[in-house]
Design a protein around this motif. Structure first.
Motif, PDB file in Angstrom:
ATOM      1  N   LYS A 168       8.419   8.320   0.837  1.00  0.00           N
ATOM      2  CA  LYS A 168       8.059   9.174   1.980  1.00  0.00           C
ATOM      3  C   LYS A 168       7.345   8.407   2.904  1.00  0.00           C
ATOM      4  O   LYS A 168       6.651   7.519   2.817  1.00  0.00           O
ATOM      5  CB  LYS A 168       6.825  10.303   1.467  1.00  0.00           C
TER       6      LYS A 168
ATOM      7  N   GLU B 255      11.895  11.623   3.637  1.00  0.00           N
ATOM      8  CA  GLU B 255      11.558  11.788   2.110  1.00  0.00           C
ATOM      9  C   GLU B 255      12.855  11.854   1.351  1.00  0.00           C
ATOM     10  O   GLU B 255      13.745  12.463   1.450  1.00  0.00           O
ATOM     11  CB  GLU B 255      10.666  13.147   1.819  1.00  0.00           C
TER      12      GLU B 255
ATOM     13  N   SER C 205       4.505   5.866   1.403  1.00  0.00           N
ATOM     14  CA  SER C 205       4.158   5.891  -0.091  1.00  0.00           C
ATOM     15  C   SER C 205       4.242   4.640  -0.763  1.00  0.00           C
ATOM     16  O   SER C 205       5.006   4.029  -0.040  1.00  0.00           O
ATOM     17  CB  SER C 205       4.969   7.129  -0.736  1.00  0.00           C
ATOM     18  N   LYS C 206       3.569   4.695  -1.768  1.00  0.00           N
ATOM     19  CA  LYS C 206       3.615   3.260  -2.621  1.00  0.00           C
ATOM     20  C   LYS C 206       5.142   2.917  -2.683  1.00  0.00           C
ATOM     21  O   LYS C 206       5.611   1.730  -2.612  1.00  0.00           O
ATOM     22  CB  LYS C 206       2.867   3.121  -3.635  1.00  0.00           C
TER      23      LYS C 206
ATOM     24  N   ASP D 214       5.350  -1.157   0.550  1.00  0.00           N
ATOM     25  CA  ASP D 214       4.692  -0.064   1.512  1.00  0.00           C
ATOM     26  C   ASP D 214       4.011  -0.598   2.823  1.00  0.00           C
ATOM     27  O   ASP D 214       4.502  -0.106   4.036  1.00  0.00           O
ATOM     28  CB  ASP D 214       3.969   0.833   0.806  1.00  0.00           C
TER      29      ASP D 214
END
Length: 168
Positions: free
Chosen positions: A41, A108, A36-37, A12
């Motif tokens: 997203k 996303e 996000s990890k 990320d």
């Protein structure tokens, strides 16, 4: 190099800082502000500045498009992994109103979308999806621009064989 970087800082962070330091993305004037990890997203900010204002003092359409263009494909490459080939196939941009303020976009891929993509590739070996991204204000109550990207996804072995056969 990316494998070493991802082990040191995580995919990320490598994704975020790799894009933000990359000359090709820096020229769009946008920046990735959050990931996000699992990279499902990604959020960007496109600040209005002297670098991207057009003749009528709104954000230049090319800056809007270039801020959005590379994210979904690269994001999906990293989500799906090495068994898949992912390419941008086409894009459409729809301007809704002049952008005279900072813009934001969320990219996303839900777990359901990823599973549908994998199932589609298993069934058909190659598929296309359409991913829609909107550039909005911070409150997300005004849409300034919408980008629809057609993305090609294939099983890597199928794709290699298809390319090999097309060269004959």
């Amino acid at each position: 190099m990316t494998k070493i970087g991802s082990k040191l800082m995580g995919w990320d962070k490598l994704f975020k800082y790799g894009f933000n330091l990359s000359p090709m993305y820096r020229r769009s004037t946008a920046r990735i502000i959050d990931t996000s990890k699992d990279l499902a997203k990604v959020t960007i900010k496109l600040p209005i500045s002297y670098k991207n204002r057009n003749y009528v003092s709104s954000i230049f359409g090319g800056s809007m498009f270039s801020a959005v263009d590379p994210i979904p494909m690269v994001q999906l490459i990293n989500i799906l992994g090495e068994d898949y080939v992912v390419w941008d196939k086409s894009a459409e941009i729809f301007f809704k109103r002049p952008a005279r303020e900072n813009l934001y976009a969320d990219f996303e891929f839900t777990l359901e979308e990823v599973n549908e993509i994998k199932a589609g590739v298993i069934q058909k070996e190659e598929i296309e999806i359409i991913k829609i991204t909107q550039l909005t204000n911070k409150a997300k109550d005004k849409v300034f621009c919408e980008v629809r990207k057609t993305i090609y996804i294939a099983d890597k072995n199928f794709y290699k064989e298809k390319r090999k056969n097309s060269k004959k």
